[in-house]
Design an enzyme around this catalytic site. Structure first.
Site, PDB file in Angstrom:
ATOM      1  N   ALA A 171      13.253  43.728  35.549  1.00 45.99           N
ATOM      2  CA  ALA A 171      13.804  43.949  36.893  1.00 45.99           C
ATOM      3  C   ALA A 171      14.140  42.637  37.581  1.00 45.99           C
ATOM      4  O   ALA A 171      14.957  42.609  38.504  1.00 45.99           O
ATOM      5  CB  ALA A 171      12.810  44.735  37.746  1.00 45.99           C
ATOM      6  N   ARG A 517      68.099  36.560  54.683  1.00 47.35           N
ATOM      7  CA  ARG A 517      67.104  35.489  54.609  1.00 47.35           C
ATOM      8  C   ARG A 517      67.794  34.196  54.193  1.00 47.35           C
ATOM      9  O   ARG A 517      68.924  34.207  53.700  1.00 47.35           O
ATOM     10  CB  ARG A 517      65.976  35.829  53.632  1.00 47.35           C
ATOM     11  CG  ARG A 517      66.411  36.031  52.178  1.00 47.35           C
ATOM     12  CD  ARG A 517      65.267  36.542  51.316  1.00 47.35           C
ATOM     13  NE  ARG A 517      65.699  36.859  49.967  1.00 47.35           N
ATOM     14  CZ  ARG A 517      65.588  36.042  48.923  1.00 47.35           C
ATOM     15  NH1 ARG A 517      65.052  34.833  49.088  1.00 47.35           N
ATOM     16  NH2 ARG A 517      66.005  36.404  47.721  1.00 47.35           N
ATOM     17  N   GLY A 526      68.600  35.008  41.870  1.00 48.34           N
ATOM     18  CA  GLY A 526      69.465  35.409  40.764  1.00 48.34           C
ATOM     19  C   GLY A 526      68.779  35.496  39.418  1.00 48.34           C
ATOM     20  O   GLY A 526      69.454  35.639  38.392  1.00 48.34           O
ATOM     21  N   GLU A 527      67.419  35.480  39.385  1.00 49.09           N
ATOM     22  CA  GLU A 527      66.742  35.442  38.084  1.00 49.09           C
ATOM     23  C   GLU A 527      66.903  36.734  37.282  1.00 49.09           C
ATOM     24  O   GLU A 527      66.913  36.719  36.049  1.00 49.09           O
ATOM     25  CB  GLU A 527      65.251  35.111  38.246  1.00 49.09           C
ATOM     26  CG  GLU A 527      64.405  36.150  38.968  1.00 49.09           C
ATOM     27  CD  GLU A 527      64.346  35.921  40.462  1.00 49.09           C
ATOM     28  OE1 GLU A 527      63.387  36.392  41.090  1.00 49.09           O
ATOM     29  OE2 GLU A 527      65.273  35.279  41.000  1.00 49.09           O
ATOM     30  N   THR A 537      73.413  42.059  44.248  1.00 50.18           N
ATOM     31  CA  THR A 537      73.122  42.988  45.351  1.00 50.18           C
ATOM     32  C   THR A 537      73.410  42.367  46.714  1.00 50.18           C
ATOM     33  O   THR A 537      73.229  43.019  47.741  1.00 50.18           O
ATOM     34  CB  THR A 537      71.651  43.424  45.298  1.00 50.18           C
ATOM     35  OG1 THR A 537      70.811  42.265  45.370  1.00 50.18           O
ATOM     36  CG2 THR A 537      71.346  44.189  44.024  1.00 50.18           C
ATOM     37  N   GLY A 591      39.944  57.514  32.406  1.00 47.05           N
ATOM     38  CA  GLY A 591      38.532  57.182  32.308  1.00 47.05           C
ATOM     39  C   GLY A 591      37.831  57.320  33.635  1.00 47.05           C
ATOM     40  O   GLY A 591      38.452  57.306  34.697  1.00 47.05           O
ATOM     41  N   GLY A 596      34.619  54.619  40.356  1.00 39.71           N
ATOM     42  CA  GLY A 596      35.955  55.152  40.529  1.00 39.71           C
ATOM     43  C   GLY A 596      36.537  55.689  39.248  1.00 39.71           C
ATOM     44  O   GLY A 596      35.856  55.753  38.218  1.00 39.71           O
ATOM     45  N   ASP A 707      32.115  38.610  31.102  1.00 38.48           N
ATOM     46  CA  ASP A 707      31.756  39.764  30.261  1.00 38.48           C
ATOM     47  C   ASP A 707      32.737  39.914  29.112  1.00 38.48           C
ATOM     48  O   ASP A 707      33.231  41.010  28.818  1.00 38.48           O
ATOM     49  CB  ASP A 707      31.705  41.046  31.102  1.00 38.48           C
ATOM     50  CG  ASP A 707      30.933  42.166  30.391  1.00 38.48           C
ATOM     51  OD1 ASP A 707      30.096  41.853  29.522  1.00 38.48           O
ATOM     52  OD2 ASP A 707      31.164  43.344  30.699  1.00 38.48           O
ATOM     53  N   LYS A 709      33.948  40.501  25.643  1.00 39.04           N
ATOM     54  CA  LYS A 709      33.453  41.227  24.467  1.00 39.04           C
ATOM     55  C   LYS A 709      34.584  42.117  23.959  1.00 39.04           C
ATOM     56  O   LYS A 709      35.573  42.354  24.685  1.00 39.04           O
ATOM     57  CB  LYS A 709      32.225  42.062  24.834  1.00 39.04           C
ATOM     58  CG  LYS A 709      32.452  43.083  25.949  1.00 39.04           C
ATOM     59  CD  LYS A 709      31.173  43.828  26.289  1.00 39.04           C
ATOM     60  CE  LYS A 709      31.400  44.815  27.434  1.00 39.04           C
ATOM     61  NZ  LYS A 709      30.170  45.550  27.775  1.00 39.04           N
ATOM     62  N   ASN A 712      36.256  44.904  26.097  1.00 38.74           N
ATOM     63  CA  ASN A 712      37.083  44.537  27.249  1.00 38.74           C
ATOM     64  C   ASN A 712      38.407  43.915  26.829  1.00 38.74           C
ATOM     65  O   ASN A 712      39.112  43.336  27.653  1.00 38.74           O
ATOM     66  CB  ASN A 712      36.326  43.582  28.172  1.00 38.74           C
ATOM     67  CG  ASN A 712      35.280  44.309  28.990  1.00 38.74           C
ATOM     68  OD1 ASN A 712      35.363  45.520  29.158  1.00 38.74           O
ATOM     69  ND2 ASN A 712      34.298  43.587  29.488  1.00 38.74           N
ATOM     70  N   ASP A 725      39.942  44.763  32.775  1.00 39.97           N
ATOM     71  CA  ASP A 725      38.711  44.954  33.548  1.00 39.97           C
ATOM     72  C   ASP A 725      38.115  43.648  34.076  1.00 39.97           C
ATOM     73  O   ASP A 725      37.293  43.010  33.429  1.00 39.97           O
ATOM     74  CB  ASP A 725      37.671  45.692  32.689  1.00 39.97           C
ATOM     75  CG  ASP A 725      36.503  46.178  33.529  1.00 39.97           C
ATOM     76  OD1 ASP A 725      36.505  45.941  34.753  1.00 39.97           O
ATOM     77  OD2 ASP A 725      35.583  46.788  32.968  1.00 39.97           O
ATOM     78  N   THR A 742      26.909  41.299  29.248  1.00 39.52           N
ATOM     79  CA  THR A 742      26.299  42.204  28.286  1.00 39.52           C
ATOM     80  C   THR A 742      25.275  41.407  27.493  1.00 39.52           C
ATOM     81  O   THR A 742      25.625  40.330  26.975  1.00 39.52           O
ATOM     82  CB  THR A 742      27.372  42.797  27.355  1.00 39.52           C
ATOM     83  OG1 THR A 742      28.335  43.496  28.163  1.00 39.52           O
ATOM     84  CG2 THR A 742      26.769  43.758  26.346  1.00 39.52           C
TER      85      THR A 742
END
Length: 906
Positions: A171, A517, A526-527, A537, A591, A596, A707, A709, A712, A725, A742
């Site tokens: 802990a 602008r 113009g890229e 445009t 997932g 979330g 992390d 590994k 990921n 991630d 990990t």
């Protein structure tokens, strides 16, 4: 369909057998699923080759993420009477003996142990009281000084804890679920400390010592010229030593290999038995031992109790090389070049080429360095030691300054009008104009302009993913065009055939006779036209006189092959930040995580696929995720690399916040390794090189991943790695102390909590390379309890199984990356320069021009896409329905009110 959150499985519940004075009850790792915007192929069977070392089919455990919270409320031993009284001598000895049984404590200095012992509180519990329950989140470590306790797993007795034993140590490392329950059998006295107090004590001590030692390093003139990275390398090998009054520290005439900085106390210096001076706090001695490995020129004796920091020549060589004086001179040259207004725009490679070509010349006091009448612009001088004085005017040029740099960029047909002479002992680095121009690739004026364009091009999102050699070739194709006031550069609806950068002046972007602008110096436009055959445009016209750099579409397409062009088109699709939430339709769930969910989504207007990560505000509030989400957003916005998942945009509404990212279609590297089994040397090198380039990109921005590994990393549809991630990533300056990662991939310095930096990621890479070629973890492969893994990482030696044959050059890289001293792992530059990587074409790799060893098979999803495009169900309705099925409970009563306007950037 493979799952999107394929973390290593949760650590099993294994009860510990408690032994007198050394018992410990280890806790399982909290396996909180991370959210990754990955799209996996179907599950692949383990087709391991016969006779080879089969890869483990199970992953090694989810990452641990220590969200440190102040323990203002006691959550364990809640029925105890808590006492903060002073400890008896017997109790202090008993506590120390218990602490000595755990690596967490026995690696700490006595000062920290003293603080920890003093902070421990007395918990007094009556018989049949619960200390903590199985599956409860752990927070405390306890030492038993009286009484008896029982261990239970699923209510079954598993052991007894008695006086002198300790338990709950995991802990102290991170958030962990208890794997067992502990009850008192009789009246019991426990001395306990929680994670926050423990980690804070360790971090405060190490941070204080680090800053203190850094100040001492900065105070030594000999070392002041070192870079921050070089100083931090020295800090890692400095050793503290103490001397009693009258104790001899060094002896005149004896060989010396130690350099000393006095932290406290005073010493006397004797030469041939006579005192020549006194030294005190901040003074140093023995520097000749570092530079020349010479004999001691004096005897040093302590007058009082003396504390010193010592640095041995061997350690110095191991972290900086064997020529400190040369390093100091090289650093001086860099500072002089970067301080010059005329040379500061040289690229890193150009600067290094000049430094390597320069020759050092030493002058004694009064010697002429530049003769009166010498043509200006003939040579460049850098003062690296001492000072130079103009004989007649008295002008002084100090160390770390240039002479002749202005004349290199503005050749003047004139001569020096006075002699420049050495003031004292002076060292000068010199290079002729011809040699200088050879090093930088042309005349300085032209090269400055070239580098100026190159720097701007690197900031153009479209070109960021281009290999360096391609980008430099494009710059060579650019030419300058001059426009008068109001002169039109191109008209609206005309076919785009060039890309423009404003060199000087400014231009107006005009639509329907209205200026939308103004683009000023170093702005560009113009890229899109050079990659897509699109019509303009808007109209663009000069506002006043303007000069622009121009790159023609035809030249661009002739240089860029189809593979790179395809990449650029895909990246350009992800630059559409005009997309809104209503433009999206959910295809399916990818997932579910603790905090979330991630969905596959499609832009109904353009058909572009994305991953959409959603985080409910109730969970944000309950888990106090405000800072974490802001940090993740901040990090992702800084990153733009072909091998890293790209953030497109973030959104918010009343219910949640959203991350819209690139959808990575493919398979995670863990599953790929199971299918490929042991990798060949070339396959290992391919994946390792790509990952090294990923680390290079994020580390340049001060981001530590923490992390790293196989789970990921996705192998995308092109067969190249893609890092996903960033929930555990952090922008770090200097050191950080949180235990994150990990267990099997954690660097020793992360486990110990002594403070760590970017090199912790190199350790993770070393573990992965070992896993590629051996098929198992280098440390703790058979262990499932985090505590046991940590012990192996800290104590075990790196060995190679007899059944594996590893390339000697690969083994050299492994032993460097898996060096327990983080300083010895080197830097990205030194790692890339190792022999194993010598045949890697880094630019070709970045451009995805190297054939990958594995390309995932992707299922046809046209039916799902068509259905999503026609769907009338709102995005929020789909997300809400999925959230209603979440198995994670939102804890009550833990939520904090949100910080003011915390989500305004979403």
């Amino acid at each position: 369909m493979g799952g999107c959150f394929s973390n290593r499985p949760k650590i099993k519940d294994i009860s510990s057998t408690c032994k007198q004075s050394s018992a410990r009850i280890s806790n399982s790792n909290l396996a909180s699923a991370t959210m990754s915007n990955r799209f996996t192929t179907e599950e692949v069977k383990d087709n391991s080759r016969p006779g080879s070392a089969n890869r483990k089919a199970h992953k090694k455990g989810a990452h641990v993420k220590n969200i440190q919270r102040k323990a203002s409320i006691i959550t364990e031993a809640t029925t105890a009477a808590i006492n903060t009284r002073d400890k008896t001598l017997e109790e202090m000895i008993e506590i120390r003996e218990a602490l000595n049984q755990h690596f967490i404590f026995n690696s700490l200095p006595d000062e920290v142990i003293d603080v920890i012992v003093s902070m421990m509180k007395l918990f007094v519990l009556e018989p049949n009281q619960l200390v903590y329950a199985q599956d409860q989140m752990g927070s405390h470590f306890f030492v038993v000084t009286k009484g008896k306790l029982e261990i239970k797993v699923k209510n079954e007795p598993k052991g007894v804890i008695t006086k002198g034993m300790s338990f709950g140590e995991l802990a102290l490392m991170h958030d962990s679920k208890r794997t067992n329950s502990v009850y008192t059998i009789e009246r019991t006295l426990l001395w306990g400390i929680d994670r926050y107090e423990f980690r804070n004590a360790v971090a405060s001590y190490n941070s204080q010592k680090f800053e203190e030692n850094r100040k001492f390093i900065d105070s030594v003139p000999l070392l002041q010229i070192l870079t921050n990275a070089q100083k931090e390398a020295l800090l890692a090998v400095l050793k503290s030593q103490s001397y009693f009054p009258g104790q001899k520290i060094v002896t005149e005439g004896e060989p010396g290999d130690l350099f000393y900085i006095i932290k406290e106390g005073t010493v006397s210096c004797y030469v041939q038995g006579k005192i020549v001076r006194q030294l005190g706090k901040g003074d140093f001695f023995g520097e000749q031992a570092l530079l020349y490995n010479s004999l001691r020129t004096a005897t040093i004796v302590s007058n009082t109790k003396v504390g010193v920091l010592s640095l041995c020549r061997e350690d110095l060589i191991s972290v900086l090389g064997d020529q400190l004086q040369l390093i100091i001179y090289k650093n001086s040259q860099r500072i002089a070049i970067e301080s010059s207004p005329h040379l500061k725009d040289l690229t890193k490679n150009q600067e290094e080429a000049v430094i390597q070509k320069m020759k050092v010349v030493s002058y004694q006091n009064g010697e002429i360095i530049i003769n009166k009448g010498m043509p200006k612009g003939h040579k460049l001088w850098l003062v690296v030691k001492g000072a130079v004085i103009a004989e007649e005017s008295g002008k002084r040029i100090l160390s770390l300054h240039c002479i002749g740099d202005e004349e290199l960029i503005n050749p003047i047909q004139s001569n020096y009008e006075e002699n420049y002479i050495a003031e004292g002992s002076v060292d000068i680095e010199e290079i002729s104009r011809a040699e200088f121009e050879t090093c930088i690739g042309g005349k300085l004026n032209n090269i400055k302009s070239h580098n100026e364009v190159l720097k701007i091009m690197r900031n153009v999102q479209l070109f960021r993913a281009l290999p360096t050699n391609k980008l430099e070739s494009l710059v060579n194709m650019i030419y300058v065009q001059t426009y008068g006031d109001k002169q039109v550069i191109f008209h609206e609806f005309s076919l785009g055939d060039a890309f423009y950068i404003v060199k000087s002046g400014q231009v107006d972007i005009i639509k329907d006779n209205t200026v939308l602008r103004t683009v000023a110096k170093h702005g560009y436009f113009g890229e899109r036209s050079i990659i897509n055959n699109e019509k303009r445009t808007a109209t663009v016209a000069a506002s006043g006189k303007a000069k622009v750099w121009v790159l023609n579409r035809e030249d661009f397409l002739n240089l860029i092959d189809e593979g790179i062009r395809h990449q650029l088109l895909k990246r350009m699709e992800l630059q559409d930040d005009s997309i809104t939430l209503p433009d999206l339709s959910i295809i399916k769930i990818l997932g579910k995580g603790m905090f979330g969910n991630v969905f596959m989504a499609i832009n109904k207007n353009k058909g572009t696929l994305y991953a959409l990560k959603t985080v409910n505000r109730a969970k944000i509030r309950s888990y106090d995720l405000y800072t974490n989400l802001l940090l993740e957003r901040h990090i992702l916005l800084q990153i733009d690399h072909p091998f890293i998942m790209k953030l497109v945009k973030t959104f918010k509404d009343e219910e949640r916040v959203y991350f819209l990212t690139e959808l990575v279609r493919g398979k995670d590297l863990f599953d790929v390794l199971r299918e490929m089994n042991l990798l060949t040397d070339s396959d290992t090198k391919f994946f390792s090189s790509c990952i090294l380039m990923i680390l290079e990109h994020i580390h340049e921005r001060g981001i530590i991943y923490r992390d790293l590994k196989p789970e990921n990393i996705m192998i995308d549809e092109d067969g190249y790695p893609k890092l996903i991630d960033f929930g555990t990533a952090k922008v770090v300056e200097g050191r950080t102390y949180t235990v994150v990662g990990t267990p099997h991939y954690m660097a020793p310095e992360v486990i110990l909590g002594k403070g760590y930096g970017l090199s912790a990621d190199y350790w993770c890479l070393g573990v992965m390379i070992y896993e590629f070629v051996v098929g198992s973890m280098p440390f703790g492969d058979e262990e499932e309890e985090p505590y046991a893994v940590y012990e192996q990482v800290l104590k075990a030696k790196l060995i190679y199984p007899h059944h594996t044959r590893i390339n000697a050059k690969c083994k050299e890289v492994l032993e460097k990356l898996l060096e327990k001293n983080p300083v010895m792992r080197g830097t990205i530059e030194t790692i890339k320069a190792m022999k194993w990587f010598e045949d890697i074409d880094w630019d070709a790799m970045l451009g995805k021009q190297i054939k990958p060893p594995y390309i995932p098979r992707l299922p046809n999803q046209s039916a799902e896409l068509n259905q999503a495009m026609k769907s009338k169900v709102s995005l929020t309705a789909v997300i809400s329905k999925e959230e209603a099925q979440d198995s994670f409970e939102i804890p009550r009563g833990r939520g904090k009110p949100p910080p003011t306007a915390w989500d305004e950037v979403f």
